[in-house]
Every structure is written in structure tokens, then in C-alpha cells.
Design an enzyme around this catalytic site. Sequence first.
Site, PDB file in Angstrom:
ATOM      1  N   LYS A  52       0.994  -1.173   0.053  1.00 21.49           N
ATOM      2  CA  LYS A  52       0.033  -0.169   0.036  1.00 21.49           C
ATOM      3  C   LYS A  52       0.751   1.171   0.091  1.00 21.49           C
ATOM      4  CE  LYS A  52      -3.805  -2.415   2.239  1.00 21.49           C
ATOM      5  NZ  LYS A  52      -4.681  -2.981   3.288  1.00 21.49           N
ATOM      6  N   GLN A  96      -4.853  -1.602   9.496  1.00 20.10           N
ATOM      7  CA  GLN A  96      -4.726  -2.779   8.983  1.00 20.10           C
ATOM      8  C   GLN A  96      -5.513  -3.933   9.729  1.00 20.10           C
ATOM      9  OE1 GLN A  96      -3.643  -3.615   5.819  1.00 20.10           O
ATOM     10  NE2 GLN A  96      -3.897  -5.652   5.929  1.00 20.10           N
ATOM     11  N   ASP A 119     -11.399   2.371   3.630  1.00 17.72           N
ATOM     12  CA  ASP A 119     -11.327   0.879   3.538  1.00 17.72           C
ATOM     13  C   ASP A 119     -12.807   0.514   3.286  1.00 17.72           C
ATOM     14  OD1 ASP A 119      -9.456  -1.116   3.525  1.00 17.72           O
ATOM     15  OD2 ASP A 119      -8.840  -0.704   5.717  1.00 17.72           O
TER      16      ASP A 119
HETATM   17  N1  GUN Z   1      -6.959  -7.111   5.950  1.00 21.80           N
HETATM   18  C1  GUN Z   1      -7.316  -8.033   5.069  1.00 21.80           C
HETATM   19  N2  GUN Z   1      -7.783  -7.125   3.977  1.00 21.80           N
HETATM   20  C2  GUN Z   1      -7.670  -5.960   4.330  1.00 21.80           C
HETATM   21  C3  GUN Z   1      -8.144  -4.933   3.844  1.00 21.80           C
HETATM   22  O1  GUN Z   1      -8.563  -4.848   2.847  1.00 21.80           O
HETATM   23  N3  GUN Z   1      -7.955  -3.648   4.657  1.00 21.80           N
HETATM   24  C4  GUN Z   1      -7.590  -3.628   5.900  1.00 21.80           C
HETATM   25  N4  GUN Z   1      -7.475  -2.614   6.632  1.00 21.80           N
HETATM   26  N5  GUN Z   1      -7.028  -4.740   6.282  1.00 21.80           N
HETATM   27  C5  GUN Z   1      -7.159  -5.907   5.554  1.00 21.80           C
END
Ligand code: GUN
Length: 291
Positions: A52, A96, A119
Site C-alpha cells: 500500500k 490494517q 477501506d
Molecule cells: N486485512 C485484509 N484485507 C484488508 C483490507 O482490505 N484492509 C485492511 N485494513 N485490512 C485488511
Amino acid sequence: MRRLGCRKVADAVLESIRKRTEVFTGEGNSVPSLAVVLVGEDPASMTYVRKKAEAAASLGFMHFQYNLDADTEEKDLLALIDELNARDDVDGILVQLPLPKGINTDKVIDRIAPEKDVDGFTPVNLGRLAIGKDAFVPCTPKGIMKTLEYYGIETSGRNVTVIGRSNIVGKPMALLLMQRGADATVTVCNTKTKDLKEHTLSADIIIVAAGHPGTIDSSYVKDGAAVIDVGVNRIEDASKEKGFRLTGDADYDSFTDRDVSITPVPGGVGLMTVSMLMENTLEAAIRRRGK
Ligand code: GUN
């Protein structure tokens, strides 16, 4: 078998974001900015967070990274989110998941300001998605819709079976597919589903997000169908440099001689998650301070 690779889909999305960002900054706005919060040292999470950050850097976005210890107290994490919510130079906030035990994930997500929730995990955004209003849409389901569109896979009037009901993938995926415009007939399966095959064999599109390798193989899929594999499972493999290899939830090799379209792992919809996050971050910036 038709391989639905997502690299070129993700690149096309990133190129479009790059152009839109140029227009946005050309109008006198500062670049979009994303705050990423990682708690603990889960290896998979560390990889995702790095990807990211790399994507944000490649687009010239501002990026703030917070690495907190695994034993961080919930109240300290909530205080950080309050600070990020209040900061004018932060457009998007991402925490996350999964969070370490002892931290209430729902409470943490609920604390993120909905207008910075890139998200799309907050109750406000998921609720808005459920009633068909403008919302930040969770990145993986949004990326899957984009992939289906890119490959010309029609959803309208077709049967789609979603395996998995998580708030991150399964539920928002089902909501997107049943929306007016997408118009699919959606079945959502879970671990208690009696006869999974009954539901997959009648599907034109199968979205498998169960989190278990081998959840389906080619005997679960009818001719002409498409399989979108959301699973990212680490399998120990001493022959690999890292000591593991990645595999999806579908038994990819079993489809070799079949008339089935399928996304690979790696190289599949995981790539879309990151590019959709960048799109949501640009959207957040435009909504917050676009002229
Ligand atoms: N953990 C697994 N997929 C994601 C996601 O798309 N966003 C976040 N913040 N955590 C995750």
C-alpha cells in the site's frame, strides 16, 4: 481454462488515478494523503502495508505510516485515530486488520471518521452501501467488480455464488452484486452451508473468499463459469526462498482443461485491493477539499 490476470487491470486503474490526480493537483489542491496504521508484526499484514505504501509513493500521494507494538492498548490506538480524524493533512485512514487479541476491532473501526474511511469498513459506509447510497466501498469487492467489468463478465440476470460472509469481502461483495445496475441473483454460503456444490454448480460466477485452500476444485464449477479467487493462503514450501508459497481458495490446477475463467493467486484480485485503496484515497481527497 482462461486466466483472468489482474496486473493489467490494476495498472489501468492506477494510470487513471494518476491522470485524475494530475487534474486535482493542477486545480491547486495538495496531493491526496493516506495514513496507514499497523499494530503488531503479522508477516502477511506487513507485506500488505508495504504494498500500500509503495502504491501511494508511486502515485506521489502523501503517506504517513504508524507501526505500533503488538501490546499497544486499545485506548492508545483510539487516541491515534482521533488525532488522524482531526488532522487536515490526512484524507484517508486505514487500520490494517486483523488487530491483535485484546483490541476490539469493531470499536476501532467505528472510531474512524466515515469521510476518511477509505477501506469502507465503518458501519456508516457499509450501511450506505446496503441501501444503495454513495459510499466508500471495501477495496477487494470493488476491485472484483472492476475485474469482471474489464473482462466483460456480465453480472446482470446471472447467478453468483459468494463463499464467505466476512464484513471485508463476502458481505459487501454480495451487496455490490445485488445493487441495481449489477442486478445479479446472489447466494451467500458459509461454513454451515449443507451442500456447497449444489450452490456452486448452478452459479455463472463463483466468488470464493473462504480463507481455506482447496475450498473448491473444478468439480464444483459448471462449464462456461467464472471463478474469482480471493484466498491468499501461505503454504509451507522449503523449496521457496521465503519458505512458503501462496495459493488461493480454489484448486487452480484442477481447472487446466476446463472451459472456466479463473483469477490466479498470486497475480489475481489481491492486486486490485491496493489500486482500489488508492482510488478511494483520491475520492476522499476530492470529497474533503476538492474545489
Ligand atoms: N486485512 C485484509 N484485507 C484488508 C483490507 O482490505 N484492509 C485492511 N485494513 N485490512 C485488511
